[in-house]
Design a protein around this motif. Structure first.
Motif, short mmCIF file in Angstrom:
data_model
loop_
_atom_site.label_atom_id
_atom_site.label_comp_id
_atom_site.label_asym_id
_atom_site.label_seq_id
_atom_site.Cartn_x
_atom_site.Cartn_y
_atom_site.Cartn_z
N ARG A 52 0.82 -1.21 0.00
CA ARG A 52 0.00 0.00 0.00
C ARG A 52 0.86 1.26 0.00
O ARG A 52 0.45 2.29 -0.56
CB ARG A 52 -0.97 -0.02 1.18
CG ARG A 52 -2.07 -1.08 0.99
CD ARG A 52 -3.20 -0.92 1.98
NE ARG A 52 -4.31 -1.78 1.60
CZ ARG A 52 -5.27 -1.45 0.76
NH1 ARG A 52 -5.26 -0.25 0.18
NH2 ARG A 52 -6.26 -2.27 0.47
N ASP A 92 -7.45 5.96 -6.05
CA ASP A 92 -8.44 4.99 -6.54
C ASP A 92 -8.43 3.73 -5.67
O ASP A 92 -7.80 2.74 -5.99
CB ASP A 92 -8.17 4.64 -8.00
CG ASP A 92 -6.70 4.31 -8.27
OD1 ASP A 92 -5.84 4.65 -7.44
OD2 ASP A 92 -6.42 3.71 -9.32
N ARG A 93 -9.15 3.76 -4.56
CA ARG A 93 -9.05 2.71 -3.56
C ARG A 93 -9.40 1.32 -4.10
O ARG A 93 -8.73 0.34 -3.79
CB ARG A 93 -9.95 3.05 -2.37
CG ARG A 93 -9.45 4.23 -1.54
CD ARG A 93 -10.28 4.39 -0.28
NE ARG A 93 -9.79 5.50 0.54
CZ ARG A 93 -10.31 5.83 1.71
NH1 ARG A 93 -11.35 5.16 2.19
NH2 ARG A 93 -9.80 6.84 2.41
N LYS A 94 -10.48 1.25 -4.88
CA LYS A 94 -10.87 -0.06 -5.41
C LYS A 94 -9.80 -0.62 -6.33
O LYS A 94 -9.48 -1.81 -6.29
CB LYS A 94 -12.21 0.04 -6.13
CG LYS A 94 -13.40 0.27 -5.21
CD LYS A 94 -14.70 0.25 -5.99
CE LYS A 94 -15.89 0.43 -5.05
NZ LYS A 94 -17.18 0.45 -5.78
N ALA A 95 -9.24 0.24 -7.16
CA ALA A 95 -8.19 -0.20 -8.08
C ALA A 95 -6.93 -0.59 -7.32
O ALA A 95 -6.20 -1.50 -7.74
CB ALA A 95 -7.89 0.89 -9.10
N GLN A 149 -6.81 -2.01 -4.36
CA GLN A 149 -7.02 -3.37 -3.86
C GLN A 149 -6.92 -4.38 -4.99
O GLN A 149 -6.37 -5.47 -4.80
CB GLN A 149 -8.38 -3.49 -3.18
CG GLN A 149 -8.63 -4.86 -2.55
CD GLN A 149 -7.54 -5.25 -1.56
OE1 GLN A 149 -7.22 -4.49 -0.64
NE2 GLN A 149 -6.97 -6.44 -1.73
N THR A 150 -7.41 -4.04 -6.17
CA THR A 150 -7.28 -4.93 -7.34
C THR A 150 -5.81 -5.18 -7.64
O THR A 150 -5.41 -6.32 -7.93
CB THR A 150 -7.97 -4.31 -8.56
OG1 THR A 150 -9.36 -4.20 -8.31
CG2 THR A 150 -7.76 -5.17 -9.81
N ASP A 151 -4.99 -4.14 -7.54
CA ASP A 151 -3.56 -4.28 -7.82
C ASP A 151 -2.85 -5.06 -6.73
O ASP A 151 -1.90 -5.80 -7.01
CB ASP A 151 -2.92 -2.91 -8.01
CG ASP A 151 -3.34 -2.26 -9.32
OD1 ASP A 151 -3.96 -2.95 -10.16
OD2 ASP A 151 -3.04 -1.06 -9.52
N ASP A 155 -4.23 -7.50 -5.09
CA ASP A 155 -4.58 -8.89 -5.42
C ASP A 155 -3.76 -9.40 -6.59
O ASP A 155 -3.32 -10.57 -6.60
CB ASP A 155 -6.08 -8.98 -5.75
CG ASP A 155 -6.97 -8.70 -4.54
OD1 ASP A 155 -6.47 -8.81 -3.40
OD2 ASP A 155 -8.15 -8.36 -4.75
#
Length: 236
Positions: A99, A107-110, A112-114, A116
């Motif tokens: 993080r 872009d918080r959702k993106a 977390q996608t990254d 993962d």
């Protein structure tokens, strides 16, 4: 299209000149290697790009002049540097390290996608997600350093000796992940590597440095076929 261009780059540490007239280019989405003996100027070339050593000559990224920029300004243009020695934040967990790599992103959702994606790219990190950086093996620290750089979503990745100090099987696994990253992301790469056999599995072209000068540039296939390259870097 050329993404990164170096023309006649010269750099010094105090009165000691390390680079003299180094030239190379990295195309958009391409991968270029830098080969050379210890002290040839490979690491200094990456430092000149990332702004941690002053240089003269032409140094452009996506048409922008990089000379005189601070390292944080260079990074903000889309250049991520994974230095020799890895630089893992030892008091932070694997998740926190990842993080930190995305600290300028909103872009918080993106993000977390990254995270993962990085854990899928380096499955060993998933098993160590709550471990501090200091508890990781050398190979895991190298994977984390690369993953943290990916989290910035760079256009260019500078990799300095990604296989240094790693067991052969771990080095091959790291390079397999980097090749996958290149295929899936399109991130351009400039790779300093002592293990030319590994480098040639990734790069399209390479430049050979000798005592701070560019002395030879060619495709990976051409360089692998040269007797002097095989003797110096491929064990042949």
């Amino acid at each position: 299209m050329t993404l990164l261009e170096l023309v006649d780059i010269t750099a010094s540490y105090g009165r000691i000149q390390v680079l003299e007239s180094v030239s190379l280019a990295v195309p958009e989405g391409g991968a270029v290697g830098i080969l050379g003996a210890n002290g040839a100027g490979k690491t200094t070339t990456l430092r000149a790009i990332s702004g941690t050593v002053r240089s003269t000559g032409t140094l452009r990224f996506d048409g922008k002049d990089l000379r005189g920029l601070r390292p944080d300004q260079v990074a903000s243009l889309g250049i991520a540097h994974v230095p020799e020695g890895r630089g893992t934040l030892s008091d932070l967990t694997v998740r926190e390290n990842l993080r930190i790599g995305a600290y300028k992103r909103k872009d918080r959702k993106a993000i977390q996608t990254d995270v993962d994606y990085c854990l899928d790219l380096f499955p060993q990190l998933q098993d160590r997600i709550r471990s501090n950086g200091s508890a990781l093996s050398g190979g895991e620290q190298q994977m984390l350093a690369i993953a943290r750089a990916i989290m910035a979503r760079p256009r260019l990745l500078l990799l300095d000796e990604a296989s240094l100090g790693l067991a052969p099987s771990t080095a091959r696994a790291v390079y397999a992940a980097i090749r996958r990253l290149r295929t899936e992301s399109g991130i351009a790469m400039l790779v300093v590597e002592q293990n030319a056999n590994l480098a040639f599995t990734l790069v399209d072209t390479a430049t050979v440095l000798e005592t701070g000068r560019s002395v030879l540039t060619g495709s990976a296939a051409e360089l692998k076929g040269m007797d002097e390259i095989r003797r110096a870097y491929l064990g042949g």
